[in-house]
Design a protein around this motif. Sequence first.
Motif, mmCIF file in Angstrom:
data_model
loop_
_atom_site.group_PDB
_atom_site.id
_atom_site.type_symbol
_atom_site.label_atom_id
_atom_site.label_comp_id
_atom_site.label_asym_id
_atom_site.label_seq_id
_atom_site.Cartn_x
_atom_site.Cartn_y
_atom_site.Cartn_z
ATOM 1 N N SER B 232 40.312 56.001 46.054
ATOM 2 C CA SER B 232 41.564 55.506 45.473
ATOM 3 C C SER B 232 41.934 54.159 46.077
ATOM 4 C CB SER B 232 42.695 56.498 45.719
ATOM 5 O OG SER B 232 42.274 57.784 45.431
ATOM 6 N N VAL B 233 41.831 54.067 47.400
ATOM 7 C CA VAL B 233 42.161 52.809 48.062
ATOM 8 C C VAL B 233 41.186 51.716 47.611
ATOM 9 C CG1 VAL B 233 42.299 51.627 50.288
ATOM 10 C CG2 VAL B 233 43.196 53.954 50.057
ATOM 11 N N HIS B 234 39.934 52.111 47.480
ATOM 12 C CA HIS B 234 38.914 51.160 47.044
ATOM 13 C C HIS B 234 39.250 50.612 45.652
ATOM 14 C CE1 HIS B 234 35.123 49.164 47.260
ATOM 15 N NE2 HIS B 234 34.581 49.838 46.256
ATOM 16 N N LEU B 235 39.645 51.527 44.765
ATOM 17 C CA LEU B 235 40.036 51.117 43.411
ATOM 18 C C LEU B 235 41.182 50.109 43.471
ATOM 19 C CD1 LEU B 235 40.211 51.283 40.332
ATOM 20 C CD2 LEU B 235 41.460 53.430 40.572
ATOM 21 N N TYR B 236 42.157 50.411 44.306
ATOM 22 C CA TYR B 236 43.314 49.510 44.459
ATOM 23 C C TYR B 236 42.870 48.129 44.931
ATOM 24 C CZ TYR B 236 47.493 47.558 46.702
ATOM 25 O OH TYR B 236 48.502 46.733 47.098
ATOM 26 N N MET B 237 42.022 48.114 45.975
ATOM 27 C CA MET B 237 41.591 46.826 46.524
ATOM 28 C C MET B 237 40.770 46.048 45.502
ATOM 29 S SD MET B 237 42.761 47.093 49.670
ATOM 30 C CE MET B 237 41.913 46.209 50.943
ATOM 31 N N LEU B 238 39.850 46.738 44.853
ATOM 32 C CA LEU B 238 38.996 46.051 43.879
ATOM 33 C C LEU B 238 39.832 45.428 42.767
ATOM 34 C CD1 LEU B 238 35.965 48.489 43.351
ATOM 35 C CD2 LEU B 238 35.991 46.324 44.591
ATOM 36 N N ALA B 239 40.797 46.221 42.264
ATOM 37 C CA ALA B 239 41.574 45.746 41.129
ATOM 38 C C ALA B 239 42.558 44.653 41.538
ATOM 39 C CB ALA B 239 42.311 46.917 40.484
ATOM 40 N N MET B 240 43.226 44.863 42.668
ATOM 41 C CA MET B 240 44.275 43.914 43.076
ATOM 42 C C MET B 240 43.690 42.582 43.507
ATOM 43 S SD MET B 240 47.283 44.778 42.568
ATOM 44 C CE MET B 240 48.561 44.123 43.652
ATOM 45 N N GLU B 241 42.541 42.631 44.179
ATOM 46 C CA GLU B 241 41.954 41.389 44.659
ATOM 47 C C GLU B 241 41.020 40.807 43.603
ATOM 48 O OE1 GLU B 241 41.771 41.385 48.821
ATOM 49 O OE2 GLU B 241 43.685 42.330 48.290
ATOM 50 N N GLY B 242 40.877 41.506 42.489
ATOM 51 C CA GLY B 242 40.005 41.026 41.426
ATOM 52 C C GLY B 242 38.570 40.855 41.876
ATOM 53 N N LEU B 243 38.107 41.765 42.730
ATOM 54 C CA LEU B 243 36.765 41.605 43.288
ATOM 55 C C LEU B 243 35.681 41.924 42.264
ATOM 56 C CD1 LEU B 243 37.415 43.173 46.786
ATOM 57 C CD2 LEU B 243 36.957 40.779 46.288
ATOM 58 N N SER B 244 35.812 43.093 41.648
ATOM 59 C CA SER B 244 34.808 43.467 40.663
ATOM 60 C C SER B 244 35.407 44.499 39.722
ATOM 61 C CB SER B 244 33.576 44.060 41.354
ATOM 62 O OG SER B 244 32.787 44.755 40.407
ATOM 63 N N MET B 245 35.748 44.052 38.509
ATOM 64 C CA MET B 245 36.383 44.959 37.557
ATOM 65 C C MET B 245 35.429 46.070 37.121
ATOM 66 S SD MET B 245 39.472 44.801 37.074
ATOM 67 C CE MET B 245 40.797 43.790 37.668
ATOM 68 N N GLU B 246 34.117 45.729 36.997
ATOM 69 C CA GLU B 246 33.180 46.792 36.580
ATOM 70 C C GLU B 246 33.183 47.912 37.607
ATOM 71 O OE1 GLU B 246 30.803 43.521 37.099
ATOM 72 O OE2 GLU B 246 32.635 43.066 35.977
ATOM 73 N N ARG B 247 33.149 47.519 38.896
ATOM 74 C CA ARG B 247 33.110 48.541 39.933
ATOM 75 C C ARG B 247 34.435 49.302 40.013
ATOM 76 N NH1 ARG B 247 29.425 45.183 40.811
ATOM 77 N NH2 ARG B 247 27.422 45.884 41.644
ATOM 78 N N ALA B 248 35.524 48.598 39.701
ATOM 79 C CA ALA B 248 36.820 49.282 39.657
ATOM 80 C C ALA B 248 36.798 50.354 38.567
ATOM 81 C CB ALA B 248 37.944 48.289 39.409
ATOM 82 N N PHE B 249 36.262 49.987 37.387
ATOM 83 C CA PHE B 249 36.174 50.971 36.303
ATOM 84 C C PHE B 249 35.296 52.145 36.710
ATOM 85 C CE2 PHE B 249 37.768 47.776 33.218
ATOM 86 C CZ PHE B 249 38.683 48.584 32.584
ATOM 87 N N GLY B 250 34.189 51.831 37.359
ATOM 88 C CA GLY B 250 33.291 52.898 37.802
ATOM 89 C C GLY B 250 33.992 53.843 38.761
ATOM 90 N N THR B 251 34.732 53.265 39.709
ATOM 91 C CA THR B 251 35.442 54.086 40.691
ATOM 92 C C THR B 251 36.515 54.938 40.010
ATOM 93 O OG1 THR B 251 35.111 52.245 42.212
ATOM 94 C CG2 THR B 251 36.572 54.000 42.936
ATOM 95 N N ALA B 252 37.284 54.290 39.123
ATOM 96 C CA ALA B 252 38.331 55.020 38.403
ATOM 97 C C ALA B 252 37.714 56.159 37.605
ATOM 98 C CB ALA B 252 39.099 54.086 37.478
#
Lengths: 253, 278, 330
Positions: B232-252
């Motif tokens: 969950s924290v990883h999803l937050y960091m990925l999405a908020m910092e715009g690091l990798s949207m694909e990986r955010a989707f994968g995590t979600a």
Amino acid sequence: MEKAIKMKSRELNLFYGNFQALYNINMDIEENRVTALIGPSGCGKSSFLRSLNRLNELIEGSRISGEVFLDDSAIYEKGINVVELRKKVGMVFQKPAVFPMSIYENVAYGPRIHGIKKRSELDEIVCRSLQSANLWDEVKDRLVAPANQMSGGQQQRLVIARVLAVQPEVILMDEPASALDPISTARLEELIAILKTRYTIVIVTHNMQQAARVSDYTGFFLHGCLLEFNRTEELFLNPRHNKTEDYITGRFG
Amino acid sequence: MPGTRIGEKALTCLLYLSALIIIGILLAVVGYIVYKGLAMINLDFIMQAPRRAGKEGGISSTIVGTLYLTVLSLAIAAPLGVGTAIHLEEYAQKESYFAYLVTLTAETLAAIPSIIYGLFGFVFFVIYLKLGWSIWSGSLTLAIMVWPTITRTAQEAILSVPREYRENSLALGASKWQTIRKIVIPAAIPGIVTGMILALGRAIGETAAVLLTAGTSLGMPLSPADPARSMSVHLYMLAMEGLSMERAFGTAFLIIILLLFINYLANRSMSFLSHNGG
Amino acid sequence: MNGIIEGKTNAVKQHNNREEKMQILQAKAGRWERILVILRKSKARFIPEILVEKLLMLSAVVSIMALLLISVFIFSRGVPLIASVGLGDFLFSLEWKPIQGKFGIGAMFVGSLLLTSASLAWAVPLGLLTAIFMAEIAPPPVGRIMTRMVSLLAGIPSVVYGFFGLVIIVPLIRNYLGGTGMSVLAGAIILGIMILPTIINISRDAIQAVPLVYKESSLALGASHYQTIGRLILPAASSGIITAVVLAMGRAIGETMAVVMVTGNAPIIPDSLLAPLRTMTSNIVLEMGYAAGDHQAALFATGAILFIFILLLNLLLNFIRRAGKRYAGN
């Protein structure tokens, strides 16, 4: 010859909060006899029964004065082991509450609690108890089946077997036949007649014929008092109290 | 009269419409994330460690972190929660001040927002007890959070065990604890398990409290004393910092699938265990 | 003579037979006796019983301790700062400049209330209508499916909702309504979705708890189904419905992750639905990572205010419940 006195109550009063449920009960319960307790509902007969194994204590705010003896020990004495008492004074309830386990496990429950672990010993207890409760032949092929699939009459006998399995000395029965059909009731009464050769039985019933059929002694309760206590045939044939007569002839109750 | 009939028709339509909106929302959220996330899911994504702050690689360490945090928090909260429930239902006097206090506490704990738990966990476990940003701090904080859930469901389950069972067992000479252990708890186990599964779901999804207590380290946590980042924290960091949207989707996607599975388990445990009572 | 001997041997045989039988019986009886001895001898172990009772009590005590600790640690960190700034200034000053030592959470305070009201404004009517649908209109299978769906909706974690808002709602607003999309509106939509399950579940339970007799007697008087719902069922369920709204309010005001992700987080009072805002919860989670000293204390103070809010809502809930009980009792 008179039999020995197994249990007796002396000046027993029972209160639930401010309500007094029993007044000065004195009763002698003879060994290897069936004692029936009769009376209209709310008269205190069940309360008295429950005070014989201290099950009345489960109700919050219940108090007691006076004494109850099992053999010669006062069961309300401080330091008495309630668990020990309830092992000696078993109880069968109105509605058979079989535990959600197999038939075998239901009967083995008590012995397990009391430290019997060997399978062979448990087997023997279960077998003997079911035989004593006249249930063995009906269930011996399906001991592992869930107990709640049995008929009401079988469940009641299973509960009796479960009580017998802990080798009680006294068995209390609280309207054990009230939920049973006539055939099951007849079998239960036969069973009681056999059991009394080895156990002391106290039975609460609202069925006058049943009391007359199965018991040796009968006590009539009214409004929390033990109005009359006598040999069953005496009480039914020559009631001393006219309230007793009214009740047993069906004029009230 | 025709006026009212038209009015009633309109009302019926409105009610159906609102139900449809609810279904639509659920399908939109779950559907969209599953649709976008599915493309990302492969063995590498699950098995590989994150690289370059999560921009590349997989999410393995966050999966391990999540497991660590949830299992440990449940291991702490379950005995305490079930114990509290048993105490309240079987031992405490119903009208006693203590029972009232415990019930009130459970209610209040259930109402406290997760960010407050996060603050508390940070100042108490991380700083005051010097546990640092670690799985210990995170799990202890989560344990307090999910405690009320476990207690409440266990209480309901224990309450639903027929009184006759207890009376019969006691009349056989079983002690109170023997009765509870051998009769009450087995009969209440479906409800107790359901409560634990619900708590598990809550712990997996929790973000704010974990962020402040377990830290955001992407390293693979080895011991409970290590810091860890949950999915969950990883999803937050990925999405908020715009690091990798694909990986955010994968995590979600993984979080949603995990929770759907848990939801399914909760439903099953309730019906399955209660049908096979013991 | 023969007869006598025969008789004797017979007697001996019988005797032997009997002895054998007796031995077998005794062996069996011996075993049975042993079992009886174990049964009779077993004593209840009193010490573990008391130990267990104390242990169980301890677990309850630990929960009370946890709540106390939470209160003590949050307040002891936050209250001194509030005292030095002054409660009025802290709550209502719009200047949040931690570096200059200016700690006013006015914008965040208003932001929290604003966002909560905005999300309640649409989620309460929709949730209530859905609850009525599920309890009164839907055929049982549909009702069951809806229940499943609502519990799924409740199970989705806030960070996933926030993410959904970030990738769907925010771009939609940006493209169709203008601005950056990170806005009060986006927050209200996402937050509303998140509190819908609370509203639906609790009001549905309240509606279903209204005795069937009420409904039947009303229908028997010639009232239509909707008249019955409007004039009888909803009023009778009102305390449950109010409980649902208050609980939803508590969830909305305490929600953090989803809000942080979609509202833009500017510490100003928004002038339109499309402007960004920052809530008290966002304030904490955004700055906790690097705050120190008074700044950190100010974040704890923000938490303390939030905590007090939640405690007040809880008190209100207890009050409603008691009032509801009294109503039902009459």
